[in-house]
Design a protein around this motif. Structure first.
Motif, mmCIF file in Angstrom:
data_model
loop_
_atom_site.group_PDB
_atom_site.id
_atom_site.type_symbol
_atom_site.label_atom_id
_atom_site.label_comp_id
_atom_site.label_asym_id
_atom_site.label_seq_id
_atom_site.Cartn_x
_atom_site.Cartn_y
_atom_site.Cartn_z
ATOM 1 N N GLY A 227 0.785 -1.227 0.000
ATOM 2 C CA GLY A 227 0.000 0.000 0.000
ATOM 3 C C GLY A 227 0.810 1.266 0.000
ATOM 4 N N ASP A 228 0.303 2.252 0.741
ATOM 5 C CA ASP A 228 0.887 3.591 0.740
ATOM 6 C C ASP A 228 1.274 3.961 2.173
ATOM 7 O OD1 ASP A 228 1.680 5.730 -0.743
ATOM 8 O OD2 ASP A 228 -0.290 6.669 -0.918
ATOM 9 N N ASN A 229 2.469 4.511 2.355
ATOM 10 C CA ASN A 229 2.894 4.868 3.725
ATOM 11 C C ASN A 229 2.703 6.371 3.960
ATOM 12 O OD1 ASN A 229 5.030 5.306 1.894
ATOM 13 N ND2 ASN A 229 6.567 5.239 3.505
ATOM 14 N N VAL A 230 1.429 6.773 4.002
ATOM 15 C CA VAL A 230 1.075 8.176 4.258
ATOM 16 C C VAL A 230 0.028 8.233 5.370
ATOM 17 C CG1 VAL A 230 1.583 9.015 1.921
ATOM 18 C CG2 VAL A 230 -0.683 8.098 2.408
ATOM 19 N N GLY A 231 -0.030 9.381 6.047
ATOM 20 C CA GLY A 231 -1.046 9.588 7.081
ATOM 21 C C GLY A 231 -0.567 9.223 8.472
ATOM 22 N N ASP A 232 -1.530 8.955 9.355
ATOM 23 C CA ASP A 232 -1.219 8.579 10.740
ATOM 24 C C ASP A 232 -0.817 7.113 10.786
ATOM 25 O OD1 ASP A 232 -1.974 11.105 11.769
ATOM 26 O OD2 ASP A 232 -4.085 10.512 11.620
ATOM 27 N N THR A 233 -0.028 6.762 11.810
ATOM 28 C CA THR A 233 0.402 5.362 11.921
ATOM 29 C C THR A 233 0.013 4.762 13.265
ATOM 30 O OG1 THR A 233 2.583 6.057 12.730
ATOM 31 C CG2 THR A 233 2.370 5.651 10.368
ATOM 32 N N VAL A 234 -0.216 3.451 13.211
ATOM 33 C CA VAL A 234 -0.557 2.683 14.414
ATOM 34 C C VAL A 234 0.377 1.481 14.463
ATOM 35 C CG1 VAL A 234 -2.303 1.144 15.379
ATOM 36 C CG2 VAL A 234 -2.983 3.379 14.517
ATOM 37 N N VAL B 247 -3.018 5.255 8.186
ATOM 38 C CA VAL B 247 -4.414 5.675 8.059
ATOM 39 C C VAL B 247 -4.482 7.093 7.500
ATOM 40 C CG1 VAL B 247 -6.585 6.057 9.296
ATOM 41 C CG2 VAL B 247 -5.051 4.207 10.022
ATOM 42 N N GLN B 248 -5.218 7.237 6.397
ATOM 43 C CA GLN B 248 -5.397 8.572 5.808
ATOM 44 C C GLN B 248 -6.874 8.760 5.462
ATOM 45 O OE1 GLN B 248 -3.743 9.425 1.873
ATOM 46 N NE2 GLN B 248 -2.847 11.303 2.688
ATOM 47 N N ASP B 249 -7.396 9.935 5.818
ATOM 48 C CA ASP B 249 -8.809 10.263 5.537
ATOM 49 C C ASP B 249 -9.755 9.178 6.040
ATOM 50 O OD1 ASP B 249 -7.891 12.562 4.268
ATOM 51 O OD2 ASP B 249 -7.809 11.582 2.305
ATOM 52 N N GLY B 250 -9.457 8.651 7.241
ATOM 53 C CA GLY B 250 -10.339 7.660 7.862
ATOM 54 C C GLY B 250 -10.296 6.275 7.250
ATOM 55 N N PRO C 68 -10.138 -0.256 3.968
ATOM 56 C CA PRO C 68 -11.346 -0.221 4.814
ATOM 57 C C PRO C 68 -11.384 1.023 5.705
ATOM 58 C CG PRO C 68 -9.746 -1.777 5.687
ATOM 59 C CD PRO C 68 -9.214 -1.321 4.363
ATOM 60 N N PRO C 69 -12.595 1.528 5.998
ATOM 61 C CA PRO C 69 -12.702 2.689 6.888
ATOM 62 C C PRO C 69 -12.414 2.296 8.335
ATOM 63 C CG PRO C 69 -14.881 1.900 6.254
ATOM 64 C CD PRO C 69 -13.881 1.073 5.498
ATOM 65 N N LEU D 33 -7.905 0.320 16.193
ATOM 66 C CA LEU D 33 -6.911 -0.338 15.347
ATOM 67 C C LEU D 33 -5.734 -0.832 16.192
ATOM 68 C CD1 LEU D 33 -6.921 -0.817 12.339
ATOM 69 C CD2 LEU D 33 -5.691 1.329 12.007
ATOM 70 N N THR D 34 -5.314 -0.020 17.148
ATOM 71 C CA THR D 34 -4.209 -0.408 18.034
ATOM 72 C C THR D 34 -4.591 -1.648 18.842
ATOM 73 O OG1 THR D 34 -3.706 1.943 18.269
ATOM 74 C CG2 THR D 34 -2.587 0.471 19.792
ATOM 75 N N LYS D 35 -5.821 -1.641 19.343
ATOM 76 C CA LYS D 35 -6.300 -2.747 20.173
ATOM 77 C C LYS D 35 -6.439 -4.048 19.352
ATOM 78 C CE LYS D 35 -9.392 -1.024 22.826
ATOM 79 N NZ LYS D 35 -10.777 -0.632 23.207
ATOM 80 N N GLU D 36 -7.012 -3.911 18.145
ATOM 81 C CA GLU D 36 -7.260 -5.102 17.327
ATOM 82 C C GLU D 36 -5.985 -5.638 16.671
ATOM 83 O OE1 GLU D 36 -10.484 -5.018 14.592
ATOM 84 O OE2 GLU D 36 -11.842 -4.020 15.989
ATOM 85 N N GLY D 37 -5.083 -4.737 16.334
ATOM 86 C CA GLY D 37 -3.812 -5.153 15.748
ATOM 87 C C GLY D 37 -3.992 -5.985 14.485
ATOM 88 N N LEU D 38 -3.310 -7.119 14.442
ATOM 89 C CA LEU D 38 -3.341 -7.964 13.257
ATOM 90 C C LEU D 38 -4.738 -8.534 12.972
ATOM 91 C CD1 LEU D 38 -1.744 -9.254 10.933
ATOM 92 C CD2 LEU D 38 -1.039 -11.060 12.510
ATOM 93 N N SER D 39 -5.505 -8.752 14.045
ATOM 94 C CA SER D 39 -6.846 -9.355 13.849
ATOM 95 C C SER D 39 -7.747 -8.451 13.000
ATOM 96 C CB SER D 39 -7.516 -9.666 15.189
ATOM 97 O OG SER D 39 -7.801 -8.468 15.870
ATOM 98 N N PHE D 40 -7.464 -7.145 12.984
ATOM 99 C CA PHE D 40 -8.239 -6.242 12.111
ATOM 100 C C PHE D 40 -8.110 -6.678 10.659
ATOM 101 C CE2 PHE D 40 -8.340 -2.590 9.207
ATOM 102 C CZ PHE D 40 -9.605 -2.090 9.468
ATOM 103 N N ALA D 41 -6.879 -7.058 10.272
ATOM 104 C CA ALA D 41 -6.630 -7.485 8.886
ATOM 105 C C ALA D 41 -7.176 -8.880 8.624
ATOM 106 C CB ALA D 41 -5.135 -7.428 8.578
#
Length: 434
Positions: A360-367, A386-389, A415-416, A423-431
């Motif tokens: 992907g793209d490495n722009v925006g906020d990071t977790v 994460v960029q633009d939600g 995904p939004p 995202l921090t809490k879910e970590g890899l399970s989000f993906a």
């Protein structure tokens, strides 16, 4: 001057050339229609092997083991394969002039090669310290790595300087992979780079902290925030010291410089549209000149996913862009259409027992998530961008094939996400649950 004519000519003999040849064979060509002209003396091979298994003291990779297309799980194209398919491999041949108007290429030896359709696959060349007039940068054992000849010189130097001191100038891909390889060969290794952390074009400070800690635990010294400004050599002309801008002087038996590359476009300057340092192409890798295509490192192409145009220096794109160009050429001949290139940026590396992938793209906020302790027996951690939600990029160290596929899917589908804490809490399970 000798003159040869071909329907298709690929100039450049790297990864892209090999994958283009395979696609031509798959699509159907007649014997004698296709030529690959390469300044290297060997058939196309998987370049990433040079900074990895080629340098291992055991389980070493050597040709013909890593000819293309073995790097992507395909059949290995040995020199005989090209003969069987009627493809002419013109090796050890440097093209010094390209005339796109008359559809001809001229070699250093004065040979003329005519074509109907040209694929430019010239790749990149390394940036050398001698280009900047760095004092003493022409000493022996100051090495670079791009081609198999460079790797052979490095292997010879490692054997000659057993248990010696190595200084790696640069903290990117080459710096990290070669530091690991030299340490495995029992050399004392020091890495020097000007940035605040390693791999700054991709890594966040949080990602880099893990690798710097891990490398330090392996006995690699890291010196950040300074650069090499000069070298001294002994009476044999071999490098013996590296002078740093901050005044420090490092002993060195071997110096490896990995400070980046530049695309090889000079043959075509003034004859073809360029953008962002590369040759401008469309979504089929066609250029501003009819019947001329550009693939791999030299192509600046539309990145559909981000509505942007970019140039990508990576083996994955070299493979895929080559295949796309050949499909487009053949479709055009048959009056058919194909879909535009829709590339998901992908980078990976392996060093020591580590293995990471990024999509992907490495722009925006990071977790940052997971276990990123450099002392962990089995570290597994990652980062989302994460960029633009929306999640637009994902990095994972120590992932399984399924987990790596999951982060690729996240980067592709974007995904939004409502808040970063989730995202921090879910970590890899989000993906993995998407």
């Amino acid at each position: 001057m000798a003159e040869k004519s071909f329907k298709y000519v690929i100039v450049g003999g790297g990864v892209a050339a090999g994958y283009a040849a395979r696609e031509f064979a798959k699509q159907g060509i007649n014997p004698g229609e296709l030529a690959i002209i390469s300044k290297e003396a060997v058939a196309p091979y998987e370049r990433p092997a040079l900074s990895k298994a080629y340098l291992f003291p055991e389980g070493t990779a050597r040709l013909p083991g890593f000819h293309v297309c073995v790097g992507s799980g395909g059949e290995r194209l040995l020199p005989e394969w090209y003969k069987e398919k009627g493809i002419e491999l013109i090796l050890s041949t440097q093209i010094v002039k390209a005339d796109l108007g008359s559809k001809s290429l001229i070699s250093e030896a004065g040979e003329v090669f005519k074509y109907n359709i040209l694929i430019i696959a010239t790749g990149s060349t390394v940036i050398r310290l001698t280009d900047f007039g760095v004092e003493g940068a022409d000493a022996k054992n100051i090495l670079y790595l791009r081609e198999i000849d460079d790797a052979d010189k490095l292997v010879d130097a490692i054997k000659a300087k057993k248990n010696g001191k190595a200084v790696i100038v640069g903290g990117g891909y080459i710096g990290l992979e070669l530091s690991a390889a030299l340490r495995i060969n029992n050399l004392e290794v020091t890495m020097v780079y000007p940035e605040p952390w390693c791999m700054p074009r991709l890594f966040t400070a949080g990602i880099a902290a893990f690798y710097e800690g891990y490398y330090a635990n392996k006995g690699i010294e890291i010196i950040k925030g300074t650069v090499a400004v000069g070298f001294t050599s002994d009476s044999n002309g071999e490098v013996k010291e590296v002078k740093l801008k901050d005044g420090r002087v490092l002993e060195a038996d071997i110096v490896i410089v990995g400070v980046g590359g530049r695309p090889l476009t000079s043959l075509f300057k003034g004859q073809i549209a360029e953008e962002k340092g590369g040759i401008k192409t469309d979504g089929f890798f066609g250029t501003s000149v009819p019947d001329v295509y550009a693939v791999g490192d030299v192509a600046t192409f539309p990145m559909k996913l981000y509505n942007d145009i970019r140039r990508v220096e990576h083996v994955d794109h070299a493979r895929k862009s080559a295949e796309q160009a050949v499909k487009a050429i053949k479709a055009n001949e048959e009056g058919k259409t194909i879909d535009e290139y829709d590339y998901l940026p992908y980078f990976y590396s392996r060093a020591f027992n580590l293995s990471w992938q990024f999509y992907g793209d490495n722009v925006g906020d990071t977790v940052l998530f997971g276990d990123n302790s450099p002392t962990s027996p089995k570290p597994k951690f990652g980062t989302y961008w994460v960029q633009d939600g929306k999640v637009v990029g994902a990095f994972l160290e120590g992932g399984s094939p399924e987990e790596n596929q999951a982060i690729a899917k996240v980067a592709r589908t974007k995904p939004p996400i409502e808040n970063l804490d989730t995202l921090t809490k879910e970590g890899l399970s989000f993906a993995t649950k998407i």
